[in-house]
Design a protein around this motif. Structure first.
Motif, PDB file in Angstrom:
ATOM      1  N   ASP A  95      -8.201  28.585 -21.556  1.00  0.00           N
ATOM      2  CA  ASP A  95      -8.452  29.894 -20.957  1.00  0.00           C
ATOM      3  C   ASP A  95      -9.663  30.477 -21.690  1.00  0.00           C
ATOM      4  O   ASP A  95      -9.534  31.099 -22.743  1.00  0.00           O
ATOM      5  N   ARG A  96     -10.839  30.229 -21.110  1.00  0.00           N
ATOM      6  CA  ARG A  96     -12.095  30.590 -21.794  1.00  0.00           C
ATOM      7  C   ARG A  96     -12.471  32.022 -21.433  1.00  0.00           C
ATOM      8  O   ARG A  96     -13.318  32.272 -20.566  1.00  0.00           O
ATOM      9  N   ASN A  97     -11.786  32.971 -22.089  1.00  0.00           N
ATOM     10  CA  ASN A  97     -12.053  34.370 -21.757  1.00  0.00           C
ATOM     11  C   ASN A  97     -13.028  35.037 -22.739  1.00  0.00           C
ATOM     12  O   ASN A  97     -13.273  36.232 -22.653  1.00  0.00           O
ATOM     13  N   TYR A  98     -13.547  34.250 -23.637  1.00  0.00           N
ATOM     14  CA  TYR A  98     -14.634  34.679 -24.524  1.00  0.00           C
ATOM     15  C   TYR A  98     -14.253  35.748 -25.539  1.00  0.00           C
ATOM     16  O   TYR A  98     -15.117  36.256 -26.250  1.00  0.00           O
ATOM     17  N   LEU A  99     -12.990  36.104 -25.596  1.00  0.00           N
ATOM     18  CA  LEU A  99     -12.626  37.180 -26.519  1.00  0.00           C
ATOM     19  C   LEU A  99     -11.499  36.786 -27.452  1.00  0.00           C
ATOM     20  O   LEU A  99     -10.498  36.202 -27.034  1.00  0.00           O
ATOM     21  N   CYS A 100     -11.687  37.126 -28.711  1.00  0.00           N
ATOM     22  CA  CYS A 100     -10.566  37.108 -29.647  1.00  0.00           C
ATOM     23  C   CYS A 100     -10.066  38.553 -29.744  1.00  0.00           C
ATOM     24  O   CYS A 100     -10.263  39.324 -28.818  1.00  0.00           O
ATOM     25  N   THR A 101      -9.462  38.931 -30.845  1.00  0.00           N
ATOM     26  CA  THR A 101      -8.971  40.305 -30.953  1.00  0.00           C
ATOM     27  C   THR A 101     -10.114  41.286 -31.215  1.00  0.00           C
ATOM     28  O   THR A 101     -10.262  42.286 -30.523  1.00  0.00           O
ATOM     29  N   THR A 102     -10.942  40.942 -32.208  1.00  0.00           N
ATOM     30  CA  THR A 102     -11.909  41.930 -32.690  1.00  0.00           C
ATOM     31  C   THR A 102     -13.268  41.854 -32.005  1.00  0.00           C
ATOM     32  O   THR A 102     -14.011  42.829 -31.999  1.00  0.00           O
ATOM     33  N   ASP A 103     -13.600  40.693 -31.444  1.00  0.00           N
ATOM     34  CA  ASP A 103     -14.966  40.536 -30.944  1.00  0.00           C
ATOM     35  C   ASP A 103     -15.043  39.350 -29.982  1.00  0.00           C
ATOM     36  O   ASP A 103     -14.065  38.608 -29.804  1.00  0.00           O
ATOM     37  N   LYS A 110      -8.879   8.437 -20.041  1.00  0.00           N
ATOM     38  CA  LYS A 110      -9.022   9.571 -20.967  1.00  0.00           C
ATOM     39  C   LYS A 110      -8.100  10.736 -20.604  1.00  0.00           C
ATOM     40  O   LYS A 110      -7.779  10.935 -19.439  1.00  0.00           O
ATOM     41  N   PRO A 111      -7.736  11.540 -21.600  1.00  0.00           N
ATOM     42  CA  PRO A 111      -7.073  12.803 -21.265  1.00  0.00           C
ATOM     43  C   PRO A 111      -8.088  13.761 -20.626  1.00  0.00           C
ATOM     44  O   PRO A 111      -9.291  13.576 -20.785  1.00  0.00           O
ATOM     45  N   THR A 112      -7.587  14.732 -19.918  1.00  0.00           N
ATOM     46  CA  THR A 112      -8.477  15.663 -19.211  1.00  0.00           C
ATOM     47  C   THR A 112      -8.346  17.077 -19.766  1.00  0.00           C
ATOM     48  O   THR A 112      -7.232  17.562 -19.971  1.00  0.00           O
ATOM     49  N   MET A 113      -9.495  17.687 -20.001  1.00  0.00           N
ATOM     50  CA  MET A 113      -9.518  19.097 -20.413  1.00  0.00           C
ATOM     51  C   MET A 113     -10.208  19.897 -19.317  1.00  0.00           C
ATOM     52  O   MET A 113     -11.290  19.523 -18.860  1.00  0.00           O
ATOM     53  N   ILE A 114      -9.566  20.952 -18.886  1.00  0.00           N
ATOM     54  CA  ILE A 114     -10.165  21.812 -17.869  1.00  0.00           C
ATOM     55  C   ILE A 114     -10.503  23.149 -18.532  1.00  0.00           C
ATOM     56  O   ILE A 114      -9.604  23.885 -18.943  1.00  0.00           O
ATOM     57  N   ILE A 115     -11.792  23.393 -18.681  1.00  0.00           N
ATOM     58  CA  ILE A 115     -12.206  24.684 -19.253  1.00  0.00           C
ATOM     59  C   ILE A 115     -12.271  25.680 -18.091  1.00  0.00           C
ATOM     60  O   ILE A 115     -13.018  25.471 -17.132  1.00  0.00           O
ATOM     61  N   CYS A 116     -11.495  26.724 -18.175  1.00  0.00           N
ATOM     62  CA  CYS A 116     -11.483  27.735 -17.128  1.00  0.00           C
ATOM     63  C   CYS A 116     -12.197  28.982 -17.635  1.00  0.00           C
ATOM     64  O   CYS A 116     -11.689  29.666 -18.520  1.00  0.00           O
ATOM     65  N   ASP A 117     -13.359  29.237 -17.094  1.00  0.00           N
ATOM     66  CA  ASP A 117     -14.064  30.477 -17.452  1.00  0.00           C
ATOM     67  C   ASP A 117     -13.330  31.647 -16.823  1.00  0.00           C
ATOM     68  O   ASP A 117     -13.118  31.672 -15.611  1.00  0.00           O
ATOM     69  N   THR A 118     -12.937  32.579 -17.662  1.00  0.00           N
ATOM     70  CA  THR A 118     -12.110  33.684 -17.182  1.00  0.00           C
ATOM     71  C   THR A 118     -12.574  34.996 -17.792  1.00  0.00           C
ATOM     72  O   THR A 118     -13.451  35.028 -18.658  1.00  0.00           O
TER      73      THR A 118
END
Lengths: 306, 271
Positions: B174-182, B229-237
């Motif tokens: 879940d690539r939502n670009y945010l952690c807690t602080t920044d 190979k295993p699969t990784m799906i990066i979801c930009d959110t």
């Protein structure tokens, strides 16, 4: 004399030949006895490399799905590097994993303090659903492997690196069910230990023909009922451990006695935390000497007042 | 289930997440909203094959929610699927409730207790490896947060999974670009993420994690195991998607909106 490690793996290898659910995962830790798994049972052997946290996680995933998993590495890395992984997967979820660590106490004397293991008893016993089995000799290691099928919670199997001695090899029908074994019955003073310190005490008591009792408590949490039964026959207790004293084995004994309101003076021998870590070399006895623990000092503590 | 019905499910669960967290005055609203379409697609398009009447079926697909902050969403979906009564959501993090802010394995349909990050991928790899050993056909999915990728254990497990050809393992970020602080790229840069994951031996697909059609396409062929190979799906959110008051803003992690913001949020979602 065979090491605890080789005896353990040799025993498990024979069992694994008949039980395909036994899976051994090594974090790049080798042993001739493990090579047999790699060559003869390759589908039951995994080397995860030096990645202990992943080792615990993958092992827990396999164990969650019913495999009987034995993860293996140097004990200090497999426990202390992975505390939170063990806490969630094994203590919290109660996924039963067999955490086999070699290198109890100063088993790796020349490797320096990163390899000295002085906190594991305190750390592992602070979490629920985990039994520490601090192995005293190869016979016990064999029994612990043989009993694998009955384990329903996580076992931290704490092995010595070197063969140090055997005390159970001539004992017939020893069950290892109570979590402790009363090796000598005696008068006045009861010595309690496990692993290397149990062997040391055993030797001293025999050599000096001491009339004290000797109790091997190899399982922690301690079977308090049984401890109280044995301890109440004595006037004084000496515990010996090769770990830091705060929260360690002697503390566990004290807590058990105290919780049963049994008032017997307890002298704890162990690694004083004030002395910190040790950068001395020249063998295990030299390191113990640095911490003020010698055969003479132990003897003096045991015989005090006799 | 057609797109329109899936969209309706998204609306329903978006409201449910907000209502649940507002009522409890706790819970991770924004972390749940960023992965609504992902979980809706997985569960309602039957990519996760499970039977609520037989939660321990050994052939079920496993879903490990590693970013356990999204538990209000997963709990609502599992209730809607019939694992337990939807009314349990009213008792979220309450005295007589069956679950709290993070995830617990004691809830029907939940595989693992989680809340500490960096656990899910390794656990999922072990579960997937067991399927290989025992010739089981189930898939193991795990949803990771992008902030979770700072945990070193994730990368230990990443290497392990590709080495063992775990093509029955599906990671979703879940690539939502945010952690807690920044924002992650201000804290310690994570990009180029696809390159990093591919370098660890995985198939890596990158999609819009709020686009139901793209999600459907990404999950569609995984069961046929197109590669070793295993699969990784990066979801930009977008963290907090759908709520202007808290979307894509730092310091909105783990707290539901309050006061005026809560009223605005309810209005936005049509509550």
């Amino acid at each position: 004399m065979k090491t605890q490690r080789d005896t353990f793996w040799d025993t498990l290898f024979e069992l694994a030949k008949k039980d395909r659910d036994i899976i051994v995962i090594s974090a790049d830790m080798g042993a001739p006895s493990l090579d047999k798994f790699r060559t003869e049972l390759p589908h039951q052997f995994i080397n995860t490399g030096i990645a202990e946290q992943n080792t615990i996680l993958v092992g827990s995933g396999l164990a969650k799905e019913g495999k009987k998993v034995f993860v293996y590495a140097i004990a200090s890395f497999l426990t202390l590097n992975c505390v939170e992984k063990i806490r969630v997967q094994n203590a919290m979820m109660n996924i039963p994993l067999n955490i086999v660590g070699v290198g109890a106490g100063f088993s790796y004397p020349d490797s320096g303090p990163t390899h000295h293991l002085l906190e594991d008893i305190a750390v592992m016993r602070s979490m629920p659903n985990i039994d520490t089995l601090s192995i005293t000799d190869a016979t016990m290691a064999q029994a612990v492997a043989e009993n694998y099928g009955s384990y329903t919670n996580t076992k931290y199997i704490r092995l010595e690196r070197q063969p140090l001695g055997e005390i159970y090899n001539e004992t017939k029908d020893i069950s290892f069910e109570d979590g402790m074994t009363e090796i000598f019955k005696g008068e006045d003073t009861l010595v309690i230990a496990n692993g290397v310190m149990l062997l040391k005490a055993h030797k001293l008591i025999k050599e000096h023909k001491l009339k004290c009792g000797l109790l091997d408590i190899y399982q922690i949490p301690i079977n308090s009922k049984k401890l109280v039964e044995v301890a109440s026959q004595y006037k004084r207790i000496v515990t010996i451990e090769e770990t830091f004293l705060p929260g360690g084995f002697g503390s566990a004994v004290l807590e058990s006695l105290n919780d049963h309101e049994l008032s017997i003076p307890v002298k704890r021998i162990g690694i004083p935390i004030e002395k910190g870590f040790c950068y001395e070399y020249g063998g295990r006895d030299e390191i113990l000497k640095y911490y003020g623990i010698t055969e003479e000092s132990i003897l003096a503590d045991i015989t005090k007042g006799l | 289930m057609d797109i329109k019905t899936l969209e309706e499910k998204c609306v329903f669960h978006r409201k449910k997440v907000l209502e649940t967290c507002l009522r409890a005055e706790t819970g991770h609203v924004t972390s749940s909203l960023s992965c609504i379409e992902i979980l809706i697609t997985l569960y309602y398009k039957n990519y996760i094959r499970q039977n609520p009447n037989d939660p321990n079926d050994d052939d079920r697909d496993r879903f490990i929610l590693s970013k356990a902050q999204a538990s209000p969403l997963l709990y609502a979906i599992l209730a809607d699927l019939g694992y337990y009564d939807l009314g349990e959501l009213d008792k979220f993090a309450q005295k007589d409730g069956i679950f709290g802010v993070h995830l617990q394995h004691t809830v029907p349909g939940v595989e693992s207790t989680a809340g500490a990050l960096g656990h899910g991928l390794g656990l999922a790899a072990g579960i997937a490896l067991r399927a290989k050993m025992d010739r089981k056909l189930y898939l193991t999915y795990t949803l990771l947060g992008d902030g979770e990728l700072y945990e070193g254990s994730i990368w230990e497990s990443m290497k392990f999974a590709s080495h063992h050809n775990l093509n029955n393992l599906v990671g979703i970020i879940d690539r939502n670009y945010l952690c807690t602080t920044d924002f992650t790229e201000n804290i310690v840069e994570l990009e180029p993420l696809t390159d990093k994951i591919e370098a660890f031996g995985w198939n890596c697909i990158r999609i819009d994690g709020h686009n139901l059609e793209e999600l459907d396409k990404a999950f569609a062929n995984l069961r046929s195991r197109p590669s070793r190979k295993p699969t990784m799906i990066i979801c930009d959110t977008v963290k907090g998607k759908g709520l202007d008051v808290m979307s894509f803003k730092p310091l909105c992690h783990g707290i539901p909106p309050k006061g005026e913001d809560a009223e605005k949020a309810k209005k936005e979602l049509g509550i």
